[in-house]
Design an enzyme around this catalytic site. Structure first.
Site, PDB file in Angstrom:
ATOM      1  N   ASP A  47     -28.390   0.433  11.924  1.00 36.53           N
ATOM      2  CA  ASP A  47     -27.623   1.669  12.106  1.00 36.53           C
ATOM      3  C   ASP A  47     -26.313   1.365  12.829  1.00 36.53           C
ATOM      4  O   ASP A  47     -26.273   1.266  14.058  1.00 36.53           O
ATOM      5  CB  ASP A  47     -28.456   2.676  12.906  1.00 36.53           C
ATOM      6  CG  ASP A  47     -27.877   4.085  12.847  1.00 36.53           C
ATOM      7  OD1 ASP A  47     -26.636   4.208  12.826  1.00 36.53           O
ATOM      8  OD2 ASP A  47     -28.664   5.051  12.814  1.00 36.53           O
ATOM      9  N   VAL A  74     -34.888  -5.847   9.218  1.00 37.94           N
ATOM     10  CA  VAL A  74     -36.044  -6.730   9.333  1.00 37.94           C
ATOM     11  C   VAL A  74     -36.544  -7.184   7.958  1.00 37.94           C
ATOM     12  O   VAL A  74     -37.323  -8.133   7.859  1.00 37.94           O
ATOM     13  CB  VAL A  74     -37.198  -6.060  10.108  1.00 37.94           C
ATOM     14  CG1 VAL A  74     -36.836  -5.880  11.573  1.00 37.94           C
ATOM     15  CG2 VAL A  74     -37.611  -4.735   9.477  1.00 37.94           C
ATOM     16  N   LYS A 139     -51.373   6.525  14.251  1.00 41.40           N
ATOM     17  CA  LYS A 139     -51.621   6.698  12.814  1.00 41.40           C
ATOM     18  C   LYS A 139     -52.288   5.472  12.185  1.00 41.40           C
ATOM     19  O   LYS A 139     -52.847   5.546  11.094  1.00 41.40           O
ATOM     20  CB  LYS A 139     -50.301   6.968  12.081  1.00 41.40           C
ATOM     21  CG  LYS A 139     -49.385   8.020  12.699  1.00 41.40           C
ATOM     22  CD  LYS A 139     -49.961   9.393  12.624  1.00 41.40           C
ATOM     23  CE  LYS A 139     -48.948  10.458  13.064  1.00 41.40           C
ATOM     24  NZ  LYS A 139     -48.482  10.358  14.455  1.00 41.40           N
TER      25      LYS A 139
END
Length: 345
Positions: A47, A74, A139
């Site tokens: 970003d 990455v 999660k």
């Protein structure tokens, strides 16, 4: 105030944060510049806008000379190796994280969260890094969505990487926690914005929903402390409170009505951080749990008794640590207090 032994661990070290322009990366940057004497701090992200904002923010501050900014992804192994040259510690925070978007863009999440994890591991070995802490999520425990499945795969990659390190000094561990208050995608800033805009109702997916609560500063502290605790292969899980989604709505404005809109794709009613199956390999400490690697990599008895004032305990009965059965729930008043002290309106 940071513990002295933790400061010593980071003294004159070179650290890279992947996804370093995110909420946690910015929090860690503030902590490192204020409390630690690093030799170098590398912010790695894709970003450019947020990087330029961080550069402007720190250009007149003390210790700004230790900061380095690398644009990159990455997914790009060669760029990852280039950024990780001569680095001692890695904090891997880069990930795609939105549950519903993952259901419609599975390959993008696989490429970033799984292939990206593989690249971080390979780069760490190639650059002879000492320690790597990878961020996980609730999660990843018993995942029912694509995002959780990619993070579970990522966790497995980082834990198993210790099996192939051999005589090389590189070690890997994972930190797993729940929703961060005021982070992007969190319900709190969303509800607060609706309230500021005089919305007539709060959209709720299900009134029974519960979640874990952790502040940004707590998550950063957990990551840093894990560098001190880790031996390699652990998954660190903090003991944190739960909240009910309806209590969050009441804490912000008890007069506003809620509108049930239904559970989003891949969303759970309650989140889990330690599964029944993992509980057999889990040590419980005063303020955190440690899920031990399935392969015995070091002396577990010495590990659990490392701190004589806080000896790790194996629970005799299997258990699931989830946001529904958690013994620690926040009251409406406590949520209001936390919003005032931790959440920017």
């Amino acid at each position: 105030m940071m513990k002295k032994n933790l400061k010593n661990i980071f003294r004159n070290k070179k650290v890279i944060i992947t996804g370093g322009t995110g909420s946690l990366g910015r929090e860690l940057t503030n902590i490192f510049l204020k409390n630690f004497n690093l030799k170098r701090l590398v912010i790695f992200s894709r970003d450019e806008l947020k990087q330029s904002e961080m550069i402007k923010k720190y250009q007149h501050q003390d210790k700004r000379e230790i900061l380095r900014f690398f644009l990159g992804d990455v997914r790009d192994l060669s760029r990852m190796k280039f950024a990780m040259r001569d680095v001692d510690y890695v904090i891997h925070a880069a990930a795609l994280k939105h549950v519903d978007l993952a259901e419609y863009n599975p390959l993008e999440y696989i490429n970033t969260n799984i292939i990206g994890a593989k690249n971080v591991i390979e780069a760490a070995f190639s650059c002879n890094v000492e320690k790597v802490i990878a961020l996980s999520t609730d999660k990843a425990a018993n995942p029912i969505n694509l995002y959780g499945a990619t993070k579970l795969a990522s966790d497995k990659l980082f834990v198993s990487a210790n099996n192939i390190s051999g005589n090389q000094k590189t070690r890997f561990a994972v930190v797993r926690y729940g929703n961060v208050a005021n982070s992007r995608g969190s319900v709190l800033p969303y509800f607060l914005k609706l309230h500021q805009n005089n919305s007539k109702n709060f959209p709720v997916t299900d009134k029974r929903m519960t979640r874990f609560w952790i502040t940004l500063s707590q998550s950063a502290e957990l990551v840093l402390n894990s560098f001190y605790r880790m031996r390699g292969g652990e998954i660190f899980v903090p003991k944190i409170p739960s909240y009910r989604i309806m209590d969050v709505a009441k804490a912000i404005d008890p007069k506003i009505k809620t509108k049930v809109i239904g559970i989003r794709p891949g969303e759970k009613l309650h989140e889990e951080m330690i599964t029944l199956s993992d509980s057999y390999r889990t040590l419980e400490f005063k303020n955190h749990f440690v899920i031990l690697p399935s392969t015995k990599l070091w002396d577990e008895e010495k590990y659990r008794a490392k701190n004589k004032k806080d000896i790790g305990i194996f629970n005799k009965k299997a258990f699931s640590y989830n946001s529904q059965n958690n013994k620690w729930f926040l009251s409406v008043q406590e949520i209001q207090n936390l919003i005032k002290s931790h959440v920017k309106k």
